[in-house]
Design an enzyme around this catalytic site. Structure first.
Site, short mmCIF file in Angstrom:
data_model
loop_
_atom_site.label_atom_id
_atom_site.label_comp_id
_atom_site.label_asym_id
_atom_site.label_seq_id
_atom_site.Cartn_x
_atom_site.Cartn_y
_atom_site.Cartn_z
N GLU A 1 1.04 -1.46 -0.02
CA GLU A 1 0.19 0.04 0.40
C GLU A 1 0.90 1.43 -0.05
O GLU A 1 1.96 1.22 1.00
CB GLU A 1 -1.02 0.16 1.47
CG GLU A 1 -1.55 1.04 1.04
CD GLU A 1 -2.69 0.90 2.90
OE1 GLU A 1 -3.05 -0.20 3.32
OE2 GLU A 1 -3.69 2.58 2.87
N GLU B 1 -2.17 10.43 2.19
CA GLU B 1 -3.76 11.09 3.47
C GLU B 1 -3.94 12.30 3.75
O GLU B 1 -2.62 13.19 4.04
CB GLU B 1 -3.40 10.18 4.69
CG GLU B 1 -4.08 8.46 4.33
CD GLU B 1 -4.02 7.90 4.90
OE1 GLU B 1 -5.11 7.25 5.03
OE2 GLU B 1 -3.11 7.68 5.81
N TRP C 1 -13.34 8.97 4.11
CA TRP C 1 -13.90 8.65 5.43
C TRP C 1 -14.36 9.06 6.10
O TRP C 1 -13.29 9.84 6.44
CB TRP C 1 -13.33 7.08 5.24
CG TRP C 1 -12.09 7.13 5.16
CD1 TRP C 1 -10.66 7.44 5.03
CD2 TRP C 1 -11.53 6.77 6.64
NE1 TRP C 1 -9.87 7.58 5.31
CE2 TRP C 1 -10.14 6.79 6.50
CE3 TRP C 1 -11.42 6.32 7.80
CZ2 TRP C 1 -8.70 6.80 6.96
CZ3 TRP C 1 -10.18 6.23 8.94
CH2 TRP C 1 -9.16 6.33 8.46
N THR D 1 -6.80 6.69 16.01
CA THR D 1 -6.95 7.00 14.92
C THR D 1 -8.04 8.41 15.06
O THR D 1 -8.14 9.24 14.13
CB THR D 1 -7.83 6.02 14.31
OG1 THR D 1 -7.54 5.12 13.96
CG2 THR D 1 -8.76 6.48 12.99
#
Ligand SMILES: *[C@@H]1O[C@H](CO)[C@@H](O)[C@H](O)[C@H]1NC(C)=O
Ligand SMILES: *[C@@H]1O[C@H](CO)[C@@H](O)[C@H](O)[C@H]1NC(C)=O
Ligand SMILES: *[C@@H]1O[C@H](CO)[C@@H](O)[C@H](O)[C@H]1NC(C)=O
Ligand SMILES: *[C@@H]1O[C@H](CO)[C@@H](O)[C@H](O)[C@H]1NC(C)=O
Ligand SMILES: *[C@@H]1O[C@H](CO)[C@@H](O)[C@H](O)[C@H]1NC(C)=O
Ligand SMILES: *[C@@H]1O[C@H](CO)[C@@H](O)[C@H](O)[C@H]1NC(C)=O
Length: 366
Positions: free
Chosen positions: A165, A169, A258, A269
């Site tokens: 990956e 972000e 998201w 997070t």
């Protein structure tokens, strides 16, 4: 790892018609009746064998459909015609659609010639699109505008079926910053300074910037507006056992918006994303959604060897030397039931389902 995949599994398994409620991983692969291990780690068939299907956790190495091969392209979003609005109905034909919507909702704005708007509402769990084609090394640039709301994350990444990956972000409370990350088979490569933040951008909500992932066999560079901000050399990712912990398998391009700042998300997070989402934010109240905009995505393939004229796809080989599966070109079909004479009726059935779903939406609105 911060990504939309964290919130997807429950939603996707709910509507998986061809699924077995069995989880899969490399040590416990799927049974032959439901041979394909989805990106969320559940066994199934049909669409489970398309994008995200993990060959190492599926019944056999060739249970997943071959990955549609890379093609140079400049994707613009003046309309939605190249986007399939529900990935469940994808049949593997990457000539028909460039993108599938894995989750959530989109529309096109026309403020500067057309752009893709990805929406987040309190109930839709966010939006994610995946490219129908894969790339096995290449340069990808997304021209986009991010969200600007704490707890709301915009992302532009490449993701392989075994979770190599590469990420850009954008936590929504930091609109002058862009974060880069990479993972090898889902792991943070040891010793690497994994996440890095580029600072001092002009407001990423109000201004388009070009975010580039330049993924080559020997080096990975991240650029903003054509200026390199980070370089990772493959040679520096080799661990003491000689394993190259560097992304090396074919990947799809994904863009998403998201919700990270929600109940149930890990405290780390939530903090990283800029706190809990304020669903009473005036922007949300007036529009009825949060959004991020994508103006274009440019793809320049850089396969280590040139494809043949009849190359259609990538397949995983059996050579797992040095923990890294070999990848080869193939001329096999990427279509579900590609060799099956009943394909036509299957397609009609899928088409009927789409129409039925559309009619249901219409009657609901009326
Ligand atoms: C793999 O899946 C099996 C069955 O669900 C589970 O028991 C096992 O713990 C998993 N292994 C890993 C490494 O996650
Ligand atoms: C795939 O899509 C292309 C473009 O829409 C179409 O021409 C082609 O017939 C499709 N292939 C199959 C096998 O359905
Ligand atoms: C896609 O279609 C499936 C099956 O009809 C449905 O359950 C699901 O909610 C749809 N997803 C989206 C994002 O509309
Ligand atoms: C969007 O904008 C383009 C050029 O600015 C124009 O040609 C096109 O007709 C517009 N489309 C819609 C649906 O308004
Ligand atoms: C397997 O892959 C490794 C690393 O890419 C390579 O050195 C080796 O020659 C390959 N072996 C075979 C049998 O292809
Ligand atoms: C794929 O390649 C093989 C070996 O080169 C060849 O025999 C076969 O006819 C090709 N299949 C297609 C569909 O082109």
């Amino acid at each position: 790892m911060h990504s939309l995949t964290v919130v997807l599994p429950v939603a996707l398994t709910l509507f998986a018609r061809s699924a077995l409620a069995t989880s899969c991983n490399a040590t416990t692969p799927c049974p032959s009746a439901f041979p394909c291990c989805s990106e969320f780690g559940f066994c199934g068939k049909d669409d489970f064998c398309l994008g995200g299907c993990n060959p190492l956790a599926s019944n056999t190495l060739d249970s997943c459909k071959p990955n549609p091969v890379c093609k140079d392209a400049t994707h613009t979003f003046t309309d939605n015609s190249r986007i399939l609005s529900n990935a469940t109905f994808f049949n593997g034909n990457a000539s028909e659609y460039d993108w599938v919507v894995d989750k959530g909702s989109i529309f096109n704005t026309n403020s500067s010639g057309g752009e893709l708007a990805m929406l987040l509402t309190e109930t839709n769990g966010g939006t994610r699109l995946s490219s129908t084609r894969y790339l096995h090394y290449g340069t990808v640039t997304a021209k986009m505008k991010t969200g600007r709301w704490g707890g709301v994350v915009t992302a532009f990444i490449t993701m392989s079926d075994i979770k190599d990956e590469i990420d850009w972000e954008f936590p929504g409370d930091a609109t002058t910053e862009a974060q880069s990350n990479y993972f090898w088979q889902g792991y943070i490569p040891t010793g690497s300074n994994n996440g890095q933040t580029a600072k001092g951008l002009s407001d990423t909500f109000s201004n388009y910037h070009d975010y580039t992932i330049d993924w080559q066999p020997k080096a990975l560079t991240f650029s903003i507006d054509g200026k390199v901000v980070r370089t990772i050399n493959q040679a520096d990712t080799v661990d003491p056992q000689g394993v190259s912990r560097y992304p090396s398998t074919p990947a799809r391009i994904q863009v998403s918006l998201w919700p990270a700042g929600i109940d149930g998300a890990s405290p780390g997070t939530v903090t990283w994303a800029g706190g809990m989402i304020n669903w009473k934010d005036p922007d949300y109240v007036s529009a009825g959604h949060f959004y991020a905009l994508v103006k274009s995505i440019t793809v320049k393939c850089a396969d280590p060897t040139a494809p043949a004229a009849d190359t259609t796809s990538y397949v995983y080989g059996t050579n797992k030397t040095a923990e890294t599966p070999s990848v080869a070109f193939s001329n096999q079909t990427t279509l579900l039931n590609g060799a099956d004479p009943t394909l036509a009726s299957g397609l009609q059935f899928r088409g009927a389902m789409v129409v039925a779903a559309a009619l249901m939406v219409v009657s609901y609105v009326l």
